[in-house]
Design a protein around this motif. Structure first.
Motif, PDB file in Angstrom:
ATOM      1  N   GLN A 146       0.840  -1.173   0.000  1.00 37.36           N
ATOM      2  CA  GLN A 146       0.000   0.000   0.000  1.00 37.36           C
ATOM      3  C   GLN A 146       0.889   1.242   0.000  1.00 37.36           C
ATOM      4  O   GLN A 146       2.052   1.180   0.408  1.00 37.36           O
ATOM      5  CB  GLN A 146      -0.920   0.020   1.223  1.00 37.36           C
TER       6      GLN A 146
ATOM      7  N   ASN B  51       1.011   5.361   1.098  1.00 39.37           N
ATOM      8  CA  ASN B  51       0.463   6.536   1.754  1.00 39.37           C
ATOM      9  C   ASN B  51       0.960   7.789   1.041  1.00 39.37           C
ATOM     10  O   ASN B  51       2.170   7.979   0.891  1.00 39.37           O
ATOM     11  CB  ASN B  51       0.879   6.599   3.227  1.00 39.37           C
TER      12      ASN B  51
ATOM     13  N   HIS C  57      -0.310  14.987   1.777  1.00 35.49           N
ATOM     14  CA  HIS C  57      -0.182  16.360   1.302  1.00 35.49           C
ATOM     15  C   HIS C  57       0.301  17.194   2.484  1.00 35.49           C
ATOM     16  O   HIS C  57      -0.468  17.503   3.408  1.00 35.49           O
ATOM     17  CB  HIS C  57      -1.516  16.889   0.781  1.00 35.49           C
TER      18      HIS C  57
ATOM     19  N   VAL D 275      -3.797  10.067   2.161  1.00 34.25           N
ATOM     20  CA  VAL D 275      -4.669   9.121   1.458  1.00 34.25           C
ATOM     21  C   VAL D 275      -3.869   7.850   1.212  1.00 34.25           C
ATOM     22  O   VAL D 275      -2.704   7.899   0.815  1.00 34.25           O
ATOM     23  CB  VAL D 275      -5.164   9.704   0.118  1.00 34.25           C
ATOM     24  N   THR D 276      -4.492   6.685   1.485  1.00 33.19           N
ATOM     25  CA  THR D 276      -3.833   5.391   1.290  1.00 33.19           C
ATOM     26  C   THR D 276      -4.350   4.727   0.021  1.00 33.19           C
ATOM     27  O   THR D 276      -5.562   4.638  -0.192  1.00 33.19           O
ATOM     28  CB  THR D 276      -4.083   4.462   2.490  1.00 33.19           C
ATOM     29  N   TYR D 277      -3.427   4.273  -0.826  1.00 29.11           N
ATOM     30  CA  TYR D 277      -3.781   3.619  -2.080  1.00 29.11           C
ATOM     31  C   TYR D 277      -3.321   2.157  -2.033  1.00 29.11           C
ATOM     32  O   TYR D 277      -2.295   1.834  -1.416  1.00 29.11           O
ATOM     33  CB  TYR D 277      -3.127   4.338  -3.254  1.00 29.11           C
TER      34      TYR D 277
ATOM     35  N   LYS E 226      -1.810   2.776  -8.531  1.00 28.96           N
ATOM     36  CA  LYS E 226      -2.983   3.602  -8.245  1.00 28.96           C
ATOM     37  C   LYS E 226      -2.580   4.920  -7.581  1.00 28.96           C
ATOM     38  O   LYS E 226      -3.214   5.953  -7.787  1.00 28.96           O
ATOM     39  CB  LYS E 226      -3.971   2.830  -7.376  1.00 28.96           C
ATOM     40  N   ALA E 227      -1.498   4.886  -6.810  1.00 28.62           N
ATOM     41  CA  ALA E 227      -1.006   6.136  -6.222  1.00 28.62           C
ATOM     42  C   ALA E 227      -0.517   7.074  -7.312  1.00 28.62           C
ATOM     43  O   ALA E 227      -0.768   8.286  -7.271  1.00 28.62           O
ATOM     44  CB  ALA E 227       0.113   5.837  -5.230  1.00 28.62           C
TER      45      ALA E 227
ATOM     46  N   LEU F  58      -1.531   7.120 -10.470  1.00 28.93           N
ATOM     47  CA  LEU F  58      -2.676   7.594 -11.243  1.00 28.93           C
ATOM     48  C   LEU F  58      -3.489   8.636 -10.494  1.00 28.93           C
ATOM     49  O   LEU F  58      -4.199   9.431 -11.107  1.00 28.93           O
ATOM     50  CB  LEU F  58      -3.583   6.416 -11.623  1.00 28.93           C
ATOM     51  N   SER F  59      -3.361   8.680  -9.172  1.00 25.21           N
ATOM     52  CA  SER F  59      -4.156   9.631  -8.396  1.00 25.21           C
ATOM     53  C   SER F  59      -3.747  11.072  -8.667  1.00 25.21           C
ATOM     54  O   SER F  59      -4.516  11.997  -8.387  1.00 25.21           O
ATOM     55  CB  SER F  59      -4.009   9.334  -6.892  1.00 25.21           C
ATOM     56  N   PHE F  60      -2.559  11.278  -9.217  1.00 27.17           N
ATOM     57  CA  PHE F  60      -2.080  12.636  -9.470  1.00 27.17           C
ATOM     58  C   PHE F  60      -2.556  13.182 -10.814  1.00 27.17           C
ATOM     59  O   PHE F  60      -2.435  14.362 -11.069  1.00 27.17           O
ATOM     60  CB  PHE F  60      -0.550  12.683  -9.425  1.00 27.17           C
TER      61      PHE F  60
ATOM     62  N   TYR G 289       4.146  16.587  -1.631  1.00 20.11           N
ATOM     63  CA  TYR G 289       3.611  15.283  -1.271  1.00 20.11           C
ATOM     64  C   TYR G 289       4.699  14.359  -0.716  1.00 20.11           C
ATOM     65  O   TYR G 289       5.742  14.159  -1.340  1.00 20.11           O
ATOM     66  CB  TYR G 289       2.947  14.625  -2.492  1.00 20.11           C
TER      67      TYR G 289
END
Length: 435
Positions: free
Chosen positions: A379, A381, A384, A391-393, A398-399, A401-403, A428
């Motif tokens: 996972q 973390n 910000h 936020v945990t991905y 997926k982390a 892609l979150s940006f 971040y």
């Protein structure tokens, strides 16, 4: 001193604007240079587009003239600035150099508010802004810096107030020692002024070796994205392969996608495992002096080697996570994707680099993946720091892609920031944790 009253300033100064027109430097068999225009021959276009004949980038020309140690004339200035279309005649250059200059010493915070400064250079909020060139001289060492602006008062006040970005050699020196460690000379351009004349004059001084506080030897304050300089080095930064004052040259002449060199500039990623891009020249690096044809041949060979490498397998994963496929080559991946919708290698390359879905799949080189990226037990973390929110991905991918779309990044970049502890985009904090 010449009369600098408002009544003597030409009306054209009220609406002066910078324009950056794209011109190419071409070297023919007689070592003569010309700029592109409507009358250019087909043969010249072949040279301009890099299909044949050598090209000499502006910065290389500048270094050549500096190293010769000969007097600089309008001819050399115009050749260096040929890519921009800016020119100056020798007679005008001589007139400007022979005009009286404004000298300011014993500098402090009150200098820009003095009568002498206001009457000769002008005020920041003045209705009329004077263009010109300014020269800083470090009193203890004699080191010099030259700059230019179409609004001298506004540019110079930034030095005195410390509002310019802390880059290059001059600004850090001013911030360390204070403005009083320098003297200032100003050359206002009022009589017979033409748009961008200050750039020609600045380039004249940049070709003089005594201006050693300037890190760039070609003026670079043209407007528009086309005027952004770019350099491609070997990954150890020992050799300059190619450079241009216009980033589009890398796209149209070397067929390198914008996302590739943009990502390299942001993250330091290597292109084809061999090259790296910078927006500033590296002092001490040797120049390859390769023609564009030779560079393209070399890059094509490198691309083939990369594509044929066994490690360049392609992994595609459906956005909904229900389907994952592994392909031994990009060709076999394209064959599969064509069964879904028309596909091609160039578009797939672009989506691999950007991380954006292609036909419903996230595509990535297997060589760029690491075990933690595909390990479901990992996972990430993402904190910000300014807002202290985390936020945990469920995965590194997926982390990353979150940006999007604000920050396009990849899994390896996220992993690198997690390992080195640095803040991604300065905001971040990335931390990889295991279940």
């Amino acid at each position: 001193m010449q009369n600098l009253k408002y009544d003597n300033w030409p009306k054209s100064l009220n609406n002066t604007t910078r324009t950056g027109c794209r011109f190419l430097i071409m070297l023919d068999s007689r070592n003569n240079y010309s700029t592109n225009n409507n009358n250019i021959s087909k043969t010249d276009w072949s040279v301009a587009l890099g299909r044949k004949g050598p090209l000499l980038p502006a910065h290389r020309l500048a270094n050549l003239y500096m190293n010769k140690g000969k007097d600089i004339t309008a001819v050399e200035v115009n050749k260096v600035l040929a890519f921009s279309g800016i020119k100056i005649t020798q007679s005008m250059l001589d007139k400007i150099l022979n005009r009286p200059r404004l000298d300011f010493s014993n500098l402090d915070s009150n200098t820009t508010r003095s009568d002498n400064f206001l009457q000769t250079v002008g005020a920041v909020r003045g209705k009329i802004q004077i263009p010109g060139v300014y020269i800083w001289t470090h009193l203890s060492t004699g080191d010099m810096y030259v700059g230019s602006s179409s609004t001298l008062a506004r540019r110079l006040i930034g030095y005195f107030n410390g509002t310019h970005k802390n880059t290059g050699k001059l600004i850090p020196l001013i911030k360390r020692e204070g403005i009083g460690a320098f003297k200032l000379q100003v050359i206002p351009l009022i009589e017979e002024y033409t748009v961008n004349q200050e750039l020609s004059l600045e380039q004249y001084f940049l070709l003089q070796s005594e201006f050693n506080l300037n890190t760039l030897k070609v003026v670079n304050n043209f407007s528009g994205a086309r005027a952004k300089p770019l350099y491609m080095y070997t990954k150890d930064l020992s050799e300059l392969i190619y450079s241009s004052e216009i980033q589009e040259d890398f796209i149209f002449k070397l067929r390198i996608h914008h996302n590739i060199f943009s990502n390299s500039l942001k993250t330091g990623a290597y292109y084809l495992g061999k090259y790296i891009f910078t927006d500033k020249p590296i002092v001490g690096a040797r120049e390859s002096n390769m023609t564009e044809t030779a560079i393209n041949t070399m890059l094509d060979k490198d691309r083939v080697e990369v594509q044929s490498s066994k490690s360049r397998k392609v992994l595609i994963k459906a956005v909904d996570g229900n389907n994952t496929k592994l392909f031994d080559s990009i060709s076999s991946c394209i064959t599969y994707l064509n069964s879904i919708a028309p596909s091609n290698k160039t578009t797939l390359y672009r989506h691999i680099i950007s991380g954006k879905p292609y036909h419903g799949y996230i595509c990535q080189w297997v060589s760029e993946l690491t075990t933690p990226i595909v390990d479901k037990g990992v996972q990430v973390n993402v904190t910000h720091v300014p807002s202290d929110t985390t936020v945990t991905y469920p995965s590194i991918r997926k982390a990353a892609l979150s940006f999007a779309p604000e920050y396009i990044t990849t899994g390896p970049t996220i992993k690198a920031f997690a390992e080195n502890g640095k803040l991604f985009k300065g905001e971040y904090k990335i931390a990889i944790i295991s279940e």
